[in-house]
Design a protein around this motif. Structure first.
Motif, PDB file in Angstrom:
ATOM      1  N   ALA A 196       0.833  -1.200   0.000  1.00 42.77           N
ATOM      2  CA  ALA A 196       0.000   0.000   0.000  1.00 42.77           C
ATOM      3  C   ALA A 196       0.875   1.261   0.000  1.00 42.77           C
ATOM      4  CB  ALA A 196      -0.927   0.000   1.212  1.00 42.77           C
ATOM      5  N   TRP A 197       1.929   1.263   0.801  1.00 41.91           N
ATOM      6  CA  TRP A 197       2.843   2.405   0.850  1.00 41.91           C
ATOM      7  C   TRP A 197       3.522   2.598  -0.507  1.00 41.91           C
ATOM      8  CZ3 TRP A 197       8.024   3.142   0.004  1.00 41.91           C
ATOM      9  CH2 TRP A 197       8.599   4.313   0.498  1.00 41.91           C
ATOM     10  N   ALA A 198       4.014   1.507  -1.093  1.00 40.53           N
ATOM     11  CA  ALA A 198       4.701   1.588  -2.381  1.00 40.53           C
ATOM     12  C   ALA A 198       3.756   2.081  -3.475  1.00 40.53           C
ATOM     13  CB  ALA A 198       5.279   0.227  -2.759  1.00 40.53           C
ATOM     14  N   ALA A 199       2.508   1.589  -3.460  1.00 40.33           N
ATOM     15  CA  ALA A 199       1.546   2.001  -4.483  1.00 40.33           C
ATOM     16  C   ALA A 199       1.209   3.490  -4.352  1.00 40.33           C
ATOM     17  CB  ALA A 199       0.283   1.160  -4.385  1.00 40.33           C
ATOM     18  N   ALA A 200       1.013   3.952  -3.111  1.00 36.09           N
ATOM     19  CA  ALA A 200       0.678   5.362  -2.902  1.00 36.09           C
ATOM     20  C   ALA A 200       1.793   6.272  -3.397  1.00 36.09           C
ATOM     21  CB  ALA A 200       0.394   5.615  -1.420  1.00 36.09           C
ATOM     22  N   TRP A 201       3.031   5.920  -3.074  1.00 39.00           N
ATOM     23  CA  TRP A 201       4.147   6.763  -3.496  1.00 39.00           C
ATOM     24  C   TRP A 201       4.469   6.590  -4.978  1.00 39.00           C
ATOM     25  CZ3 TRP A 201       5.852  10.987  -1.521  1.00 39.00           C
ATOM     26  CH2 TRP A 201       5.628  11.246  -0.163  1.00 39.00           C
ATOM     27  N   PHE A 202       4.136   5.438  -5.534  1.00 38.59           N
ATOM     28  CA  PHE A 202       4.296   5.236  -6.981  1.00 38.59           C
ATOM     29  C   PHE A 202       3.406   6.199  -7.753  1.00 38.59           C
ATOM     30  CE2 PHE A 202       2.533   2.819 -10.710  1.00 38.59           C
ATOM     31  CZ  PHE A 202       3.653   2.918 -11.527  1.00 38.59           C
ATOM     32  N   TRP A 203       2.122   6.272  -7.366  1.00 42.93           N
ATOM     33  CA  TRP A 203       1.205   7.186  -8.051  1.00 42.93           C
ATOM     34  C   TRP A 203       1.586   8.646  -7.823  1.00 42.93           C
ATOM     35  CZ3 TRP A 203      -1.184   5.287 -11.848  1.00 42.93           C
ATOM     36  CH2 TRP A 203      -1.757   4.013 -11.814  1.00 42.93           C
ATOM     37  N   THR A 204       2.033   8.962  -6.610  1.00 41.34           N
ATOM     38  CA  THR A 204       2.426  10.340  -6.311  1.00 41.34           C
ATOM     39  C   THR A 204       3.649  10.748  -7.135  1.00 41.34           C
ATOM     40  OG1 THR A 204       1.551  10.146  -4.068  1.00 41.34           O
ATOM     41  CG2 THR A 204       3.131  11.918  -4.466  1.00 41.34           C
ATOM     42  N   THR A 205       4.595   9.821  -7.286  1.00 37.33           N
ATOM     43  CA  THR A 205       5.790  10.127  -8.071  1.00 37.33           C
ATOM     44  C   THR A 205       5.452  10.270  -9.548  1.00 37.33           C
ATOM     45  OG1 THR A 205       7.090   8.874  -6.475  1.00 37.33           O
ATOM     46  CG2 THR A 205       8.164   9.412  -8.544  1.00 37.33           C
ATOM     47  N   ILE A 206       4.494   9.489 -10.024  1.00 38.67           N
ATOM     48  CA  ILE A 206       4.034   9.674 -11.404  1.00 38.67           C
ATOM     49  C   ILE A 206       3.453  11.081 -11.574  1.00 38.67           C
ATOM     50  CG2 ILE A 206       2.229   9.003 -13.037  1.00 38.67           C
ATOM     51  CD1 ILE A 206       2.761   6.116 -12.326  1.00 38.67           C
ATOM     52  N   GLY A 207       2.666  11.523 -10.574  1.00 41.98           N
ATOM     53  CA  GLY A 207       2.131  12.886 -10.633  1.00 41.98           C
ATOM     54  C   GLY A 207       3.232  13.928 -10.631  1.00 41.98           C
ATOM     55  N   ASP A 208       4.274  13.693  -9.841  1.00 39.55           N
ATOM     56  CA  ASP A 208       5.414  14.605  -9.799  1.00 39.55           C
ATOM     57  C   ASP A 208       6.110  14.652 -11.162  1.00 39.55           C
ATOM     58  OD1 ASP A 208       6.981  16.401  -8.429  1.00 39.55           O
ATOM     59  OD2 ASP A 208       8.139  14.905  -7.329  1.00 39.55           O
ATOM     60  N   PHE A 209       6.300  13.468 -11.738  1.00 34.68           N
ATOM     61  CA  PHE A 209       6.955  13.383 -13.046  1.00 34.68           C
ATOM     62  C   PHE A 209       6.175  14.149 -14.109  1.00 34.68           C
ATOM     63  CE2 PHE A 209       6.968  11.243 -17.183  1.00 34.68           C
ATOM     64  CZ  PHE A 209       8.316  11.324 -17.533  1.00 34.68           C
ATOM     65  N   TYR A 210       4.863  13.923 -14.178  1.00 43.63           N
ATOM     66  CA  TYR A 210       4.088  14.575 -15.237  1.00 43.63           C
ATOM     67  C   TYR A 210       3.869  16.061 -14.978  1.00 43.63           C
ATOM     68  CZ  TYR A 210       3.392  10.302 -17.828  1.00 43.63           C
ATOM     69  OH  TYR A 210       3.621   9.172 -18.575  1.00 43.63           O
ATOM     70  N   SER A 211       3.916  16.478 -13.723  1.00 47.28           N
ATOM     71  CA  SER A 211       3.838  17.919 -13.447  1.00 47.28           C
ATOM     72  C   SER A 211       5.076  18.626 -13.980  1.00 47.28           C
ATOM     73  CB  SER A 211       3.707  18.158 -11.933  1.00 47.28           C
ATOM     74  OG  SER A 211       2.500  17.625 -11.438  1.00 47.28           O
ATOM     75  N   LEU A 212       6.266  18.054 -13.729  1.00 48.78           N
ATOM     76  CA  LEU A 212       7.485  18.667 -14.259  1.00 48.78           C
ATOM     77  C   LEU A 212       7.562  18.501 -15.775  1.00 48.78           C
ATOM     78  CD1 LEU A 212       9.836  20.245 -13.057  1.00 48.78           C
ATOM     79  CD2 LEU A 212      11.180  18.140 -13.101  1.00 48.78           C
ATOM     80  N   THR A 213       7.031  17.383 -16.279  1.00 48.90           N
ATOM     81  CA  THR A 213       6.973  17.187 -17.732  1.00 48.90           C
ATOM     82  C   THR A 213       6.157  18.289 -18.403  1.00 48.90           C
ATOM     83  OG1 THR A 213       7.252  14.784 -17.602  1.00 48.90           O
ATOM     84  CG2 THR A 213       6.123  15.631 -19.536  1.00 48.90           C
ATOM     85  N   SER A 214       5.079  18.716 -17.753  1.00 45.51           N
ATOM     86  CA  SER A 214       4.260  19.790 -18.337  1.00 45.51           C
ATOM     87  C   SER A 214       5.071  21.070 -18.492  1.00 45.51           C
ATOM     88  CB  SER A 214       3.008  20.031 -17.487  1.00 45.51           C
ATOM     89  OG  SER A 214       3.330  20.644 -16.248  1.00 45.51           O
ATOM     90  N   CYS A 215       6.003  21.307 -17.560  1.00 42.25           N
ATOM     91  CA  CYS A 215       6.859  22.500 -17.671  1.00 42.25           C
ATOM     92  C   CYS A 215       7.779  22.390 -18.880  1.00 42.25           C
ATOM     93  CB  CYS A 215       7.689  22.662 -16.398  1.00 42.25           C
ATOM     94  SG  CYS A 215       6.708  22.911 -14.905  1.00 42.25           S
ATOM     95  N   MET A 216       8.403  21.227 -19.048  1.00 43.96           N
ATOM     96  CA  MET A 216       9.283  21.035 -20.205  1.00 43.96           C
ATOM     97  C   MET A 216       8.494  21.048 -21.505  1.00 43.96           C
ATOM     98  SD  MET A 216      12.483  20.923 -19.385  1.00 43.96           S
ATOM     99  CE  MET A 216      13.272  20.092 -20.773  1.00 43.96           C
ATOM    100  N   CYS A 217       7.265  20.548 -21.474  1.00 41.42           N
ATOM    101  CA  CYS A 217       6.430  20.588 -22.677  1.00 41.42           C
ATOM    102  C   CYS A 217       6.127  22.027 -23.071  1.00 41.42           C
ATOM    103  CB  CYS A 217       5.133  19.821 -22.449  1.00 41.42           C
ATOM    104  SG  CYS A 217       5.311  18.031 -22.547  1.00 41.42           S
ATOM    105  N   GLY A 218       5.871  22.888 -22.085  1.00 44.56           N
ATOM    106  CA  GLY A 218       5.636  24.290 -22.391  1.00 44.56           C
ATOM    107  C   GLY A 218       6.836  24.920 -23.077  1.00 44.56           C
ATOM    108  N   ILE A 219       8.033  24.618 -22.574  1.00 41.75           N
ATOM    109  CA  ILE A 219       9.253  25.155 -23.171  1.00 41.75           C
ATOM    110  C   ILE A 219       9.430  24.622 -24.599  1.00 41.75           C
ATOM    111  CG2 ILE A 219      11.772  25.168 -22.982  1.00 41.75           C
ATOM    112  CD1 ILE A 219      11.357  25.063 -19.907  1.00 41.75           C
TER     113      ILE A 219
END
Length: 271
Positions: A196-219
């Motif tokens: 459960a801990w691994a799954a929660a942080w897995f999804w959160t890290t995916i959100g972190d990745f795609y949030s920063l990806t959106s910044c690079m996509c804008g550039i």
């Protein structure tokens, strides 16, 4: 008209020096500066190529050992393996973003911004994009080789407002998700035996990745235009870190800088 004798006698050295000596000195300085920038660019190209290769090896190993589909969120070992891989993927993106930030800001400001989104996550990447959008009106990269430079596209006040609102929403949304995860599944001590801990942080890290990806996509969209920008963004979103590195290498190799286009508010620091 001849210079007065008093001005000519001020510096006997200048009087004896050949008239093209100043130009030779300036030319040598410019050549030395160009060589230094070229060496720095090659070093950065090699760095990003190694980062891409290293992550590709890690990704291939994780896929071979644990598989990606179907997701096995009830398996702690699968969750931890993919969590670790996603964390590394995030930092590959962060390395590319750091290149842009360090090239665009003063040394101290660049280090502070990079530390913020490397240590505290993508909301600070969104904050930097908002800051640049408000202060310069563009996210387009500049070009050190001016014969290929293109002026950044102008953005209307409405467009600028929508972009700022979008990145504000992305940063806030991920902050809420991160806060919930920290409250429900504290980060420390690491609970690597808990699915459960691994799954929660897995999804959160995916959100972190795609949030920063959106910044690079804008550039990328501002820099490359709609068609090529969308192609690069699709590769970022679907294939991950190595394609961020590929675009970064392409920009360095072709244009010689990762700096955003400057305006009167502040210069771009060309690598």
């Amino acid at each position: 008209l001849r210079p007065s004798s008093s001005r000519m006698s001020t510096s006997p050295l200048l009087a004896r020096r050949p008239p093209d000596m100043h130009m030779n000195s300036d030319g040598a300085g410019a050549a030395d500066g160009g060589k230094a920038r070229g060496c720095c660019t090659l070093a950065l190209v090699a760095f990003y190529a190694c980062v891409a290769l290293g992550f590709s090896v890690l990704l291939g190993s994780t896929i071979k050992t644990h598989g990606l589909f179907p997701f096995k969120l009830d398996d702690a070992s699968w969750g931890v393996a993919w969590l670790a891989t996603t964390v590394v993927d995030y930092y590959v993106v962060a390395a590319c973003m750091c290149g842009v930030v360090l090239a665009s800001e003063s040394t101290l400001a660049g280090i502070v911004w990079c530390a913020l989104f490397c240590l505290l996550g993508a909301p600070f990447g969104c904050a930097w994009v908002i800051y640049r959008m408000v202060s310069t009106g563009t996210l387009a990269l500049a070009a050190a080789r001016t014969h290929v430079a293109q002026p950044p596209a102008a953005v209307s006040q409405l467009g600028k407002g929508l972009i700022v609102a979008f990145y504000g929403f992305v940063g806030m949304a991920f902050s809420v998700r991160l806060s919930w995860t920290l409250y429900s599944f504290p980060l420390f001590p690491l609970q690597t035996d808990s699915a459960a801990w691994a799954a929660a942080w897995f999804w959160t890290t995916i959100g972190d990745f795609y949030s920063l990806t959106s910044c690079m996509c804008g550039i990328a969209l501002f820099t490359e235009g709609a068609v090529m920008g969308l192609l690069w963004c699709s590769s970022f979103v679907l294939l991950g870190g190595p394609f961020f590195c590929a675009w970064t290498v392409f920009r360095l190799w072709t244009f010689g800088t990762l700096a955003l286009s400057p305006n009167a508010a502040g210069p771009a620091y060309v690598i």
